[in-house]
Design an enzyme around this catalytic site. Structure first.
Site, PDB file in Angstrom:
ATOM      1  N   GLU A  36       0.824  -1.208   0.000  1.00  8.10           N
ATOM      2  CA  GLU A  36       0.000   0.000   0.000  1.00  8.10           C
ATOM      3  C   GLU A  36       0.861   1.263   0.000  1.00  8.10           C
ATOM      4  O   GLU A  36       0.513   2.259  -0.645  1.00  8.10           O
ATOM      5  CB  GLU A  36      -0.946   0.005   1.199  1.00  8.10           C
ATOM      6  N   CYS A 191     -12.701   1.131 -15.010  1.00  7.88           N
ATOM      7  CA  CYS A 191     -13.033   2.567 -14.959  1.00  7.88           C
ATOM      8  C   CYS A 191     -11.743   3.388 -15.027  1.00  7.88           C
ATOM      9  O   CYS A 191     -11.412   4.164 -14.134  1.00  7.88           O
ATOM     10  CB  CYS A 191     -13.806   2.866 -13.677  1.00  7.88           C
ATOM     11  N   CYS A 198     -16.865   0.991 -20.213  1.00  6.75           N
ATOM     12  CA  CYS A 198     -18.169   1.142 -19.556  1.00  6.75           C
ATOM     13  C   CYS A 198     -19.113  -0.019 -19.845  1.00  6.75           C
ATOM     14  O   CYS A 198     -19.921  -0.400 -18.993  1.00  6.75           O
ATOM     15  CB  CYS A 198     -18.810   2.458 -19.971  1.00  6.75           C
ATOM     16  N   CYS A 201     -18.570  -2.702 -17.425  1.00  8.16           N
ATOM     17  CA  CYS A 201     -18.517  -2.246 -16.038  1.00  8.16           C
ATOM     18  C   CYS A 201     -19.731  -2.765 -15.257  1.00  8.16           C
ATOM     19  O   CYS A 201     -20.869  -2.596 -15.703  1.00  8.16           O
ATOM     20  CB  CYS A 201     -18.480  -0.724 -15.977  1.00  8.16           C
ATOM     21  N   CYS A 207     -24.540   4.276 -12.919  1.00  6.85           N
ATOM     22  CA  CYS A 207     -23.489   5.297 -12.964  1.00  6.85           C
ATOM     23  C   CYS A 207     -24.038   6.542 -13.664  1.00  6.85           C
ATOM     24  O   CYS A 207     -24.393   6.496 -14.851  1.00  6.85           O
ATOM     25  CB  CYS A 207     -22.265   4.767 -13.700  1.00  6.85           C
TER      26      CYS A 207
END
Length: 341
Positions: A36, A191, A198, A201, A207
């Site tokens: 991370e 995305c 899309c 997605c 969305c």
């Protein structure tokens, strides 16, 4: 559970990334923490090999705490944002001294570690311990900005506050680890910033940007500022053995804690004075091709000058198999010198 989180968890079962080197069973919080921090400002594809080398050399928190900072920075060289490496090292020592080597599981304690912000703390605790904490990295900002058509750039405190509220709203109380990985994966693989997929997605039906065909307008772009340009001279001192002189840079500033060539201003007086102060018998051999190295906030033009410094011993190193951490431009020059010598 919101519709977004429900759809994402269904999608994650088949399409989520589950074989990244820091994903393991049982979960290793040390691996998640290191990954991370590496992933701050850096893409997964770049991080993978750095992560593998880092874990091979420092397999656990105790090993990292016991390491010399130079060794940590050497393995980080080329990844950029070197304060991340120094903060990892500092944090490892804190964890060993304060928590007996066990990574803390309390949010305020994790947030207090050097180099750990709200999103990183949330990611670590949700991925490692399934704690229902939101994250808001670059991928998540993009997903939520499009899904809710959030106006304004997230450099604005008001926009950032709204995005955090949305992130909290969608973070489920259960299966948080899978959800956290899912929303990061969606932003990284579907995305995307320039060419979002899309049609494939899993959350496109709800969305707002997709419904209004404005997905490329979100998130709103930040007004670009013209990056200023600076110029420095690298003085590359070489002795009879073709060893080069390196000095450690201060921890603050660019390339903090790494080893680099001596630098000075680009004018004859400063160049000659610097060379004279280094070795009165030194003389300029050649000027290498000037090149540009770009940072997020400015461009740096580098003029490398090779200087013969007879008798130089202290601070001189062989460029091949160098174990010190050096900035990318220094490494570039070293490779060039090796091809010439």
């Amino acid at each position: 559970m919101t519709k977004l989180s429900d759809d994402l968890l269904d999608w994650f079962k088949k399409h989520g990334r589950k074989n990244l080197p820091w994903q393991s069973s049982p979960v290793n919080v040390y691996h998640i923490w290191v990954s991370e921090v590496m992933l701050q400002q850096t893409q997964v594809a770049t991080v993978i090999e750095y992560f593998k080398r880092f874990i091979f050399n420092f397999p656990n928190i105790a090993a990292l705490a016991q390491a010399h900072e130079d060794d940590v920075l050497a393995l980080w060289a080329g990844l950029g944002y070197y304060s991340r490496a120094r903060n990892l090292h500092k944090s490892a020592n804190i964890i060993v001294s304060k928590y007996g080597g066990d990574f803390p599981q309390n949010y305020p304690e994790v947030l207090a570690l050097p180099g750990v912000g709200d999103s990183t703390a949330g990611a670590i605790l949700s991925l490692a311990y399934n704690q229902p904490l939101p994250i808001l990295d670059g991928n998540v900002k993009r997903v939520l900005s499009r899904y809710h058509r959030v106006n304004g750039h997230y450099s604005s405190s008001d926009v950032l506050k709204k995005l955090w509220a949305l992130a909290s709203h969608h973070t489920p109380q259960k299966n948080t680890a899978k959800y956290t990985q899912a929303i990061m994966d969606l932003g990284a693989t579907v995305c995307t910033q320039r060419s979002p997929s899309c049609i494939s997605c899993p959350i496109c039906k709800h969305c707002e940007a997709y419904i209004t065909e404005t997905q490329l307008n979100y998130p709103h772009k930040k007004l670009k500022k013209v990056r200023p340009e600076k110029t420095i001279v690298f003085l590359i001192y070489q002795n009879e053995k073709n060893e080069v002189y390196l000095e450690k840079r201060p921890n603050k500033g660019i390339w903090g804690g790494l080893w680099s060539f001596e630098e000075c201003n680009e004018n004859d007086h400063d160049i000659n004075e610097a060379i004279k102060n280094h070795n009165k018998d030194a003389k300029i051999l050649a000027s290498l091709t000037r090149f540009k190295h770009s940072f997020s906030h400015y461009h740096l033009w580098i003029n490398p000058i090779v200087v013969f410094s007879p008798g130089g011993l202290d601070g001189y190193y062989q460029t091949k198999n160098l174990s010190l951490g050096v900035p990318a431009p220094v490494k570039k020059i070293m490779i060039l010198l090796d091809s010439i010598n």
